[in-house]
Design an enzyme around this catalytic site. Structure first.
Site, PDB file in Angstrom:
ATOM      1  N   ASP A  67      -3.665   2.230  -5.592  1.00  0.00           N
ATOM      2  CA  ASP A  67      -2.364   2.233  -4.908  1.00  0.00           C
ATOM      3  C   ASP A  67      -2.184   1.086  -3.933  1.00  0.00           C
ATOM      4  O   ASP A  67      -1.384   1.170  -3.008  1.00  0.00           O
ATOM      5  CB  ASP A  67      -2.175   3.566  -4.177  1.00  0.00           C
ATOM      6  N   GLU A  68      -2.891  -0.018  -4.138  1.00  0.00           N
ATOM      7  CA  GLU A  68      -2.954  -1.033  -3.087  1.00  0.00           C
ATOM      8  C   GLU A  68      -3.247  -2.401  -3.710  1.00  0.00           C
ATOM      9  O   GLU A  68      -4.100  -2.505  -4.587  1.00  0.00           O
ATOM     10  CB  GLU A  68      -4.107  -0.622  -2.176  1.00  0.00           C
TER      11      GLU A  68
ATOM     12  N   ASP B 188       0.855  -1.189   0.000  1.00  0.00           N
ATOM     13  CA  ASP B 188       0.000   0.000   0.000  1.00  0.00           C
ATOM     14  C   ASP B 188       0.892   1.240   0.000  1.00  0.00           C
ATOM     15  O   ASP B 188       1.730   1.409   0.894  1.00  0.00           O
ATOM     16  CB  ASP B 188      -0.878  -0.048   1.262  1.00  0.00           C
TER      17      ASP B 188
HETATM   18 MG   LIG Z   1      -2.501   3.836   0.230  1.00  0.00          MG
END
Ligand SMILES: [Mg+2]
Length: 410
Positions: A116-117, A26
């Site tokens: 983003d993960e 993350d």
């Molecule tokens: Mg994040």
């Protein structure tokens, strides 16, 4: 009727042929980190992306209580010196694409959760890639060097555990929960860390005197069902005991295999670049051979001093996983790119092989000389399997110091 112990054995046999291992990766304060990366004057300052509504806040802004989804007015009331910047979605999308390239090079099984993960299944990779902490550390370094962004990584035997661990590791950290240490790790955490426990459920549990995950784990499931309803009660009880059988949800095989190395700008001439090319090619073709895969398209990936990326590709007549054949093509591509490279400054060099298929037919089609090379590659692989990666080094690599960029301090 079967005894309980026999059923238990059979159940284990079906569901756990090998120990599952997951990472949850993350990016930290993603949009705000991209802005601080591209605008050095914003580093170390409280910044927020988005003016009307806050889309992301830097850790410096979070220290004042600024959070995603607040209005700009609320945020400035908490932090009068807050700097707000307009979002640049194109830059975030480009950064995300490159981060997911890094995830895909880490394992073929990646489940993206958002821009983003992602969950990354690293079960069974230990023999090739090392312990979980090494895999996680390499991924963090790759993303920092390649994309210039801090990544937090959690790891453990279930997706749930990996996700909780990455949240605890933030910002810019790594936390691997060891096998057998799962319940000890979870027990002291507040119940709000359990997936699906929002503020309402958390309050209901607290009012019943249940504050930590360990306290939830020790409750009889019937009590939780009575308090929270059957679905939520059972779900939370299972998570508190680290019972989360969900696999990675991904339906495709890996489409390319790549490797790269970063170095400080101005430190690499053409012959230094050739040594790096050999090293990364060796790594990639070894991974192809381990996976019994062959590929037709060779791509070199370049990153210049200004963070821009460039690629050059060539497709071979015949698919291969032989080091010499891939290196020959990669060398031609690098020769063609070299004028451009010397002008702009190089900070990373990598290769990827794509157009992958299984290598079952390979032995029959190889001419004799290529077959010889193939046998040399196999011999090198076998020695490394038995004695470790450094046991055999191809001649031009001997004596060359390792160049590694340091990680930013956590
Ligand atoms: Mg994040």
């Amino acid at each position: 009727m079967m005894s309980a112990s026999v059923r238990e054995e059979q159940h284990r046999g079906w569901s756990q042929p090998s120990t599952p291992r997951f990472l949850h990766a993350d990016l930290d304060a993603f949009y705000a980190s991209v802005e601080q990366r591209d605008h050095p004057e914003l580093r170390g300052k409280p910044i927020a992306v988005g003016g009307g509504v806050i889309l992301a806040a830097s850790y410096e802004a979070r220290a004042f209580g600024v959070k995603t989804a607040m209005t700009g007015r609320q945020a400035r009331a908490l932090c009068p010196q807050l700097i707000t910047v307009d979002p640049r979605m194109e830059a975030y999308t480009e950064a995300s694409r490159r981060v997911f390239d890094a995830f895909a090079d880490c394992s073929p099984n990646v489940e993206g959760l958002s821009i983003d993960e992602a969950f990354i299944d690293i079960s069974g990779l230990g023999r090739i890639a090392g312990p979980d902490a090494t895999i996680a550390g390499n991924l963090r370094r790759r993303v920092l060097e390649d994309v210039g962004l801090p990544l937090s990584v959690g790891g453990g035997s279930t997706k749930f555990l990996a996700k909780v661990a990455s949240a605890v590791a933030k910002p810019n950290g790594v936390l691997i929960v060891p096998d057998g240490g799962e319940l000890d790790f979870l027990a002291p955490l507040p119940v709000g860390r359990l997936w699906g426990v929002g503020p309402v459920t958390e309050e209901a549990l607290r009012s019943a005197g249940v504050n930590t995950v360990g306290e939830v784990a020790e409750l009889a499931p019937e009590l939780l069902v009575a308090k929270l309803g059957p679905a939520a009660g059972r779900h939370i009880h299972r998570l508190a005991n680290n019972l989360d059988p969900r696999p990675i949800e991904v339906g495709r095989r890996r489409r390319s295999i790549g490797s790269q190395r970063s170095f400080p700008v101005g430190t690499i001439d053409r012959s230094g670049a050739q040594e790096i090319l050999l090293e990364v090619t060796d790594r990639v073709t070894r991974r192809l051979r381990t996976g019994e895969r062959i590929g037709r398209t060779v791509t070199i990936r370049l990153r210049y001093a200004d963070y821009r990326a460039g690629t050059r590709s060539r497709t071979l007549i015949e698919a291969t996983n032989a080091t010499a054949a891939v290196l020959e093509t990669a060398t031609e591509l690098l020769d063609e790119a070299w004028a451009d490279v010397s002008e702009r400054g190089l900070t990373r060099l990598g290769i990827a092989v794509s157009g992958l298929t299984d290598d079952t037919a390979l032995q029959l089609t190889l001419p004799f000389t290529k077959h010889d090379r193939h046998r040399l590659d196999e011999a090198v692989d076998q020695i490394r399997d038995r004695f470790g990666l450094d046991a055999v080094t191809r001649a031009p690599l001997v004596g060359r110091p390792t160049i590694e960029m340091p990680l930013l301090p956590d």
